[in-house]
Motif scaffolding. Structure first.
Motif, mmCIF file in Angstrom:
data_model
loop_
_atom_site.group_PDB
_atom_site.id
_atom_site.type_symbol
_atom_site.label_atom_id
_atom_site.label_comp_id
_atom_site.label_asym_id
_atom_site.label_seq_id
_atom_site.Cartn_x
_atom_site.Cartn_y
_atom_site.Cartn_z
ATOM 1 N N ALA A 35 -65.419 72.601 -10.613
ATOM 2 C CA ALA A 35 -63.959 71.658 -9.989
ATOM 3 C C ALA A 35 -64.488 70.610 -9.338
ATOM 4 C CB ALA A 35 -63.219 72.790 -9.217
ATOM 5 N N ARG A 36 -65.444 70.659 -8.522
ATOM 6 C CA ARG A 36 -65.985 69.370 -7.728
ATOM 7 C C ARG A 36 -66.249 68.349 -8.850
ATOM 8 N NH1 ARG A 36 -70.520 69.794 -4.021
ATOM 9 N NH2 ARG A 36 -70.037 67.613 -3.573
ATOM 10 N N GLU A 37 -67.117 68.525 -9.866
ATOM 11 C CA GLU A 37 -67.637 67.817 -10.666
ATOM 12 C C GLU A 37 -66.167 66.993 -11.527
ATOM 13 O OE1 GLU A 37 -70.220 69.782 -13.292
ATOM 14 O OE2 GLU A 37 -71.945 69.539 -11.819
ATOM 15 N N ALA A 38 -65.279 67.717 -11.900
ATOM 16 C CA ALA A 38 -64.216 67.251 -12.352
ATOM 17 C C ALA A 38 -63.424 66.225 -11.463
ATOM 18 C CB ALA A 38 -63.186 68.366 -12.718
ATOM 19 N N ALA A 39 -63.294 66.860 -10.088
ATOM 20 C CA ALA A 39 -62.451 65.917 -9.268
ATOM 21 C C ALA A 39 -63.626 64.589 -9.209
ATOM 22 C CB ALA A 39 -62.465 66.377 -8.041
ATOM 23 N N ALA A 40 -64.763 64.641 -8.894
ATOM 24 C CA ALA A 40 -65.659 63.286 -8.478
ATOM 25 C C ALA A 40 -65.489 62.303 -9.855
ATOM 26 C CB ALA A 40 -67.284 63.901 -8.539
ATOM 27 N N ALA A 41 -65.476 62.939 -11.282
ATOM 28 C CA ALA A 41 -65.418 62.271 -12.349
ATOM 29 C C ALA A 41 -64.035 61.559 -12.246
ATOM 30 C CB ALA A 41 -65.625 63.077 -13.641
ATOM 31 N N ALA A 42 -63.080 62.185 -12.153
ATOM 32 C CA ALA A 42 -61.629 61.477 -12.016
ATOM 33 C C ALA A 42 -61.586 60.590 -11.034
ATOM 34 C CB ALA A 42 -60.607 62.579 -11.714
ATOM 35 N N ARG A 43 -62.207 60.743 -9.871
ATOM 36 C CA ARG A 43 -62.390 59.701 -8.816
ATOM 37 C C ARG A 43 -63.172 58.552 -9.027
ATOM 38 N NH1 ARG A 43 -66.399 59.773 -5.439
ATOM 39 N NH2 ARG A 43 -66.514 62.214 -5.499
ATOM 40 N N ALA A 44 -63.983 58.543 -9.758
ATOM 41 C CA ALA A 44 -64.878 57.465 -10.292
ATOM 42 C C ALA A 44 -64.151 56.760 -11.172
ATOM 43 C CB ALA A 44 -66.212 58.119 -10.867
ATOM 44 N N MET A 45 -63.416 57.374 -12.178
ATOM 45 C CA MET A 45 -62.495 56.748 -13.110
ATOM 46 C C MET A 45 -61.363 56.012 -12.413
ATOM 47 S SD MET A 45 -62.604 59.856 -15.956
ATOM 48 C CE MET A 45 -61.592 58.884 -17.348
ATOM 49 N N LEU A 46 -61.028 56.494 -11.509
ATOM 50 C CA LEU A 46 -59.720 55.614 -10.861
ATOM 51 C C LEU A 46 -60.372 54.490 -10.124
ATOM 52 C CD1 LEU A 46 -57.792 59.054 -9.245
ATOM 53 C CD2 LEU A 46 -56.968 57.074 -10.912
ATOM 54 N N CYS A 47 -61.503 54.640 -9.468
ATOM 55 C CA CYS A 47 -62.336 53.513 -8.856
ATOM 56 C C CYS A 47 -62.460 52.522 -9.759
ATOM 57 C CB CYS A 47 -63.378 53.842 -8.022
ATOM 58 S SG CYS A 47 -63.003 54.920 -6.624
ATOM 59 N N MET A 48 -62.910 52.739 -11.094
ATOM 60 C CA MET A 48 -63.391 51.944 -12.119
ATOM 61 C C MET A 48 -61.932 50.739 -12.546
ATOM 62 S SD MET A 48 -65.413 54.075 -14.748
ATOM 63 C CE MET A 48 -67.288 54.779 -14.133
ATOM 64 N N ALA A 49 -60.867 51.901 -12.571
ATOM 65 C CA ALA A 49 -59.596 50.995 -13.096
ATOM 66 C C ALA A 49 -59.285 50.100 -11.780
ATOM 67 C CB ALA A 49 -58.486 52.134 -13.210
ATOM 68 N N ALA A 50 -59.352 50.455 -10.674
ATOM 69 C CA ALA A 50 -58.800 49.637 -9.570
ATOM 70 C C ALA A 50 -59.819 48.415 -9.215
ATOM 71 C CB ALA A 50 -59.006 50.423 -8.066
ATOM 72 N N ALA A 51 -61.192 48.688 -9.587
ATOM 73 C CA ALA A 51 -62.384 47.579 -9.487
ATOM 74 C C ALA A 51 -62.043 46.753 -10.450
ATOM 75 C CB ALA A 51 -63.626 48.284 -9.632
ATOM 76 N N GLU A 52 -61.497 47.049 -11.639
ATOM 77 C CA GLU A 52 -61.575 45.898 -12.804
ATOM 78 C C GLU A 52 -60.372 45.155 -12.301
ATOM 79 O OE1 GLU A 52 -61.440 46.637 -17.484
ATOM 80 O OE2 GLU A 52 -59.412 47.090 -16.681
ATOM 81 N N TRP A 98 -59.421 44.362 -9.247
ATOM 82 C CA TRP A 98 -59.821 43.627 -8.005
ATOM 83 C C TRP A 98 -61.156 42.749 -8.478
ATOM 84 C CZ3 TRP A 98 -59.344 48.686 -4.814
ATOM 85 C CH2 TRP A 98 -58.096 48.840 -4.539
ATOM 86 N N GLY A 99 -61.818 43.031 -9.374
ATOM 87 C CA GLY A 99 -63.230 42.129 -9.856
ATOM 88 C C GLY A 99 -64.196 42.755 -8.891
ATOM 89 N N VAL A 100 -64.239 44.147 -8.467
ATOM 90 C CA VAL A 100 -65.627 44.386 -7.456
ATOM 91 C C VAL A 100 -66.131 45.576 -8.340
ATOM 92 C CG1 VAL A 100 -64.351 43.571 -5.360
ATOM 93 C CG2 VAL A 100 -64.021 45.820 -6.329
ATOM 94 N N ASN A 101 -67.331 45.729 -7.756
ATOM 95 C CA ASN A 101 -68.104 47.116 -8.279
ATOM 96 C C ASN A 101 -67.170 48.391 -7.849
ATOM 97 O OD1 ASN A 101 -69.983 45.448 -9.491
ATOM 98 N ND2 ASN A 101 -71.257 45.647 -7.410
ATOM 99 N N TYR A 102 -67.144 49.409 -8.958
ATOM 100 C CA TYR A 102 -66.342 50.474 -8.639
ATOM 101 C C TYR A 102 -67.074 51.201 -7.416
ATOM 102 C CZ TYR A 102 -69.020 54.168 -11.144
ATOM 103 O OH TYR A 102 -70.111 55.071 -11.383
ATOM 104 N N GLU A 103 -68.311 51.311 -7.428
ATOM 105 C CA GLU A 103 -69.089 51.982 -6.270
ATOM 106 C C GLU A 103 -68.623 51.624 -4.971
ATOM 107 O OE1 GLU A 103 -70.465 50.406 -8.899
ATOM 108 O OE2 GLU A 103 -72.045 51.958 -9.736
ATOM 109 N N GLU A 104 -68.079 50.279 -4.892
ATOM 110 C CA GLU A 104 -67.634 49.841 -3.531
ATOM 111 C C GLU A 104 -66.386 50.349 -3.148
ATOM 112 O OE1 GLU A 104 -67.656 45.716 -3.964
ATOM 113 O OE2 GLU A 104 -69.574 45.730 -4.308
ATOM 114 N N CYS A 105 -65.502 51.121 -4.064
ATOM 115 C CA CYS A 105 -64.266 51.584 -3.731
ATOM 116 C C CYS A 105 -64.367 53.013 -3.254
ATOM 117 C CB CYS A 105 -63.361 51.627 -4.994
ATOM 118 S SG CYS A 105 -63.257 49.907 -5.638
ATOM 119 N N GLU A 106 -63.180 53.394 -2.442
ATOM 120 C CA GLU A 106 -63.169 54.894 -1.964
ATOM 121 C C GLU A 106 -61.826 55.222 -2.079
ATOM 122 O OE1 GLU A 106 -63.723 57.782 -1.138
ATOM 123 O OE2 GLU A 106 -65.486 57.090 0.112
ATOM 124 N N ALA A 107 -61.756 56.425 -2.128
ATOM 125 C CA ALA A 107 -60.469 57.270 -2.569
ATOM 126 C C ALA A 107 -59.949 58.357 -1.434
ATOM 127 C CB ALA A 107 -60.544 58.129 -4.074
#
Length: 758
Positions: free
Chosen positions: A151-168, A170-179
């Protein structure tokens, strides 16, 4: 009732969504959850809606233990979701949700010839079998062990995908985003999960998913201090206002209702009934009969029940269960039966001669007494069977029902419903088979509901037993140097396995009752540092099908061992707390539970007539890294004309890391009440194949006025989270028995504890 397989419980409105994968091996089970309009399917666990609602699939039966809050809570905490926008969907039967720890634990049941090939969750045989059979059973407190990580892995994957969408954007690296709070954040900018859902679906989740540094946990707070719950139960509002849907609440267009009569307990065959008298019942539609049961189908359940009374079914029964015969067989087995050594520590009882002391303990059969009796709804049409069912083992129920009506499991759809109590009762699936057969014969949707009487007749009570507990003690202080338990009882777990995995009838499964059963003695090597321990099982066929019950082996082992330890202390005039403390050098955490429980209860040493008794136990094996639940409890009890009265229970509990403090406390308190019911009632007896108790009122269950004052201290801990659901249920009986000895000076060695014996 509006039937839906999503949104069973919701903190807000449910909309369309995005499904996010978690990548459980193997990956060949397809998409368990059917995507709807505006949804994108990537895996098994999560859906994120355009309106921001996060839907979490839960593969475990909700039966009051709060699992439909715990798993979503784990997801929300890891993902950074807003709890007010979380909903729950019961997961369909699928190998994507395999309960690997439980499959490994039960390997002797489904792989009896070579269980060693599958006794670890990571074993290839375990993973393949559990996946291919959709084994997602709810039992033995394994939910967090099985599902927290995925369940944690599912949530972490979803969080990363959402950050990727937001980072695109904003033109930033998704690792710099937080949820957090349902928002993706970067600097002063923010975007909601709802806004990003569709875009996030186009990204591939990173492998491995970027988990947060530590899993979520809650620290205990002082008793009596109010707190704002970060994750209140999702099912609470619906249960308070009566809107929560249980298995018996299903309503389908054109649905008929069925009542049933089972033959007496034994090898029963239907020999006849009065069809003319039954036909005169208003509303009766049809009578359906099988070898061991007969059912009436009518416009209402009450009409069906009245029709059965008029039908007056007759049975030809051999080997009828009888309490006198049960006690006789247990006594003969205990005295003269062939014992099989199940567990040994040190040298066991080798070359020790006669023991210093031996006492006999007995436990009567006990019924689960769930509020909701067995209920199932079935519809057979167009070569497909649909089942609405509350089941702890849905894959087995699905397969058994399919076989009963001549279909393959692929032609069966099981809609998971919540149970109004279970205590392991819903591991059995007789009612699912019966509902399917009745619906197939009638040709209409049918809801089958067992009456309370039928729950008594055809249920599977906890196994009775007789035990000789022996000790070899030091002359100077009574410290045990060796302990032996010789237990006569059916091979309950093997018998249960024959029903669950072998699809055998209850009477046919009794063939396994005479085999040695190590699973019936889990945790038999007590936490006390006794150098030599020997556990012997004398398997015996008592002619009564038995089953699993909340606490299982720990429920009767704790009563035997903790009563015996108390007696050993009493023999030499030692105070029970210090006597135990001297034996717990290898388990300091359990010793701390003892000290805290004593302080909480203002322990007085259990002096004569104080009415205070002490007990402690643990569930889990620390040597294997398994999560361990530890508890110590002080009971205050008296015996009077109205029966045994328990006025207070004070418990200290160590569960390791606690995910939800409020739910843990609820489970411990509820377990203590359940354990009290087993101590003072819940027993079921048989005469000529039929129970002598026919209602809840006949079981001497504690009523609200009988419930003791309960104080629970949860000790802050680390490590894997242990299950809080069973530890309270197993400790109450020995603590109460020891309290009654303190109050009266007499020792009751049989459950339930009856005041007539004092």
């Amino acid at each position: 009732m509006q039937l839906s397989r999503r949104g069973l419980l919701a903190g807000a409105a449910v909309g369309g969504g995005l499904l996010v994968a978690w990548g459980l091996w193997p990956r060949d089970y397809g998409v368990p959850l059917t995507p709807g309009r505006g949804e994108w399917a990537f895996g098994a666990w999560l859906k994120l809606a355009r309106d921001g609602v996060l839907t979490v699939a839960v593969p475990q039966l909700e039966m009051g233990q709060g699992i439909t809050t715990l798993i979503p809570q784990i997801v929300a905490a890891e993902m950074g979701a807003d709890w007010r926008q979380v909903a729950v969907e019961p997961a369909p039967v699928s190998g994507a949700y395999a309960n690997l720890p439980l499959a490994a634990k039960w390997a002797p049941l489904w792989l009896p010839l070579a269980p060693g090939l599958a006794d670890e969750p990571g074993d290839l045989v375990t993973r393949r079998w559990a996946g291919e059979n959709g084994f997602m059973a709810t039992a033995d407190g394994t939910s967090l062990a099985a599902y927290e990580r995925p369940a944690r892995e599912a949530a972490a994957a979803a969080r990363a995908m959402l950050c990727m969408a937001a980072a695109e954007r904003w033109g930033v690296n998704y690792e710099e985003c937080e949820a957090q709070g349902g928002l993706v954040l970067h600097g002063g900018r923010q975007l909601s999960f709802a806004t990003l859902a569709e875009e996030a679906a186009r990204f591939d989740a990173p492998d491995p998913p970027p988990l947060r540094p530590a899993p979520y946990s809650e620290r205990p707070i002082a008793m009596g201090v109010s707190q704002d719950l970060a994750y209140p139960r999702l099912d609470l509002p619906a249960k308070v206002d009566g809107g929560f849907q249980f298995a018996g609440d299903v309503r389908l267009p054109g649905m008929l209702y069925a009542a049933i009569r089972h033959g007496p307990v034994g090898d029963a065959v239907l020999s006849g009934y009065d069809s003319k008298a039954g036909a005169r019942t208003l509303g009766l539609r049809q009578v359906v009969k099988s070898r061991r049961w007969i059912a009436a189908v009518a416009d209402t359940w009450w009409a069906a029940e009245q029709a059965l009374t008029a039908l007056r079914p007759r049975w030809r029964t051999e080997n009828r269960a009888d309490s006198g015969i049960i006690d006789q067989r247990l006594d003969e087995a205990l005295t003269n039966g062939e014992a099989r050594r199940i567990a040994t520590r040190g040298e066991g009882d080798r070359d020790l001669g006669e023991p210093t002391v031996t006492y006999r303990y007995e436990i009567a059969p006990a019924t689960h007494a769930t509020l909701e009796t067995a209920s199932a709804t079935a519809r057979v049409a167009d070569g497909r069977l649909e089942l609405w069912l509350a089941s702890q083992a849905p894959a087995a129920a699905k397969a058994a029902a399919a076989k009963a009506v001549g279909l393959s499991a692929a032609d069966v759809v099981l809609y998971p419903m919540s149970a109004g109590g279970s205590f392991d009762r819903r591991l059995e699936h007789d009612h699912a088979i019966e509902a399917a057969v009745i619906a197939a014969e009638v040709g209409a949707p049918v809801q089958l509901v067992w009456s309370r009487w039928q729950e008594m007749v055809a249920g599977r009570p906890r196994s009775p037993l007789a035990c000789l507990a022996s000790a070899w003690t030091a002359r100077e202080d009574g410290t045990p140097g060796a302990l032996r338990l010789r237990v006569a009882m059916p091979a309950t777990t093997r018998e249960f396995g024959e029903r669950l995995f072998g699809n055998k009838t209850a009477f046919a499964a009794l063939d396994a009752a005479e085999d040695p059963d190590p699973l019936a003695f889990e945790g038999a090597l007590s936490p006390y540092a006794i150098p030599a321990v020997a556990i012997d099982h004398v398997p015996v066929d008592i002619g009564l099908p038995t089953g699993r019950m909340r606490g299982n082996a720990a429920g009767y082992l704790a009563f035997i061992v903790e009563s015996f330890i108390d007696e050993l202390a009493t023999r030499v005039g030692r105070e029970p707390l210090s006597f135990r403390m001297a034996l717990l050098g290898e388990d300091p955490r359990l010793a701390e539970c003892l000290q805290r429980a004593a302080r909480l209860a203002q322990w007085d040493g259990g002096a004569r007539q104080s009415g205070n008794g002490l007990a402690c136990w643990r569930i889990g094996n620390p040597a294997t890294g398994e999560a361990v639940a530890r508890i110590a409890c002080v009971a205050t009890a008296r015996a009077g004309e109205g029966g045994v009265r328990v006025s207070k229970l004070s418990a200290a509990v160590d569960l390791g890391r606690v995910v939800n403090q409020d739910i843990a406390r609820q489970q411990i308190e509820g377990g203590l009440v359940f354990g009290t019911s087993l101590a003072t009632g819940s027993a079921i007896s048989f005469s000529d194949g039929l129970p002598t108790e026919s209602s809840l009122g006949a079981l001497a269950l504690p009523r609200l006025a009988d419930c003791p004052d309960i104080s629970v201290e949860i000790i802050a801990g680390d490590g894997e989270p242990a299950d809080p659901g069973e530890i309270g249920a197993v400790i109450a009986a020995p603590a109460i028995a020891n309290a009654l000895h303190s109050a009266t000076g007499l020792r009751l060695r049989r459950l339930p504890l009856l005041s007539e014996g004092i």
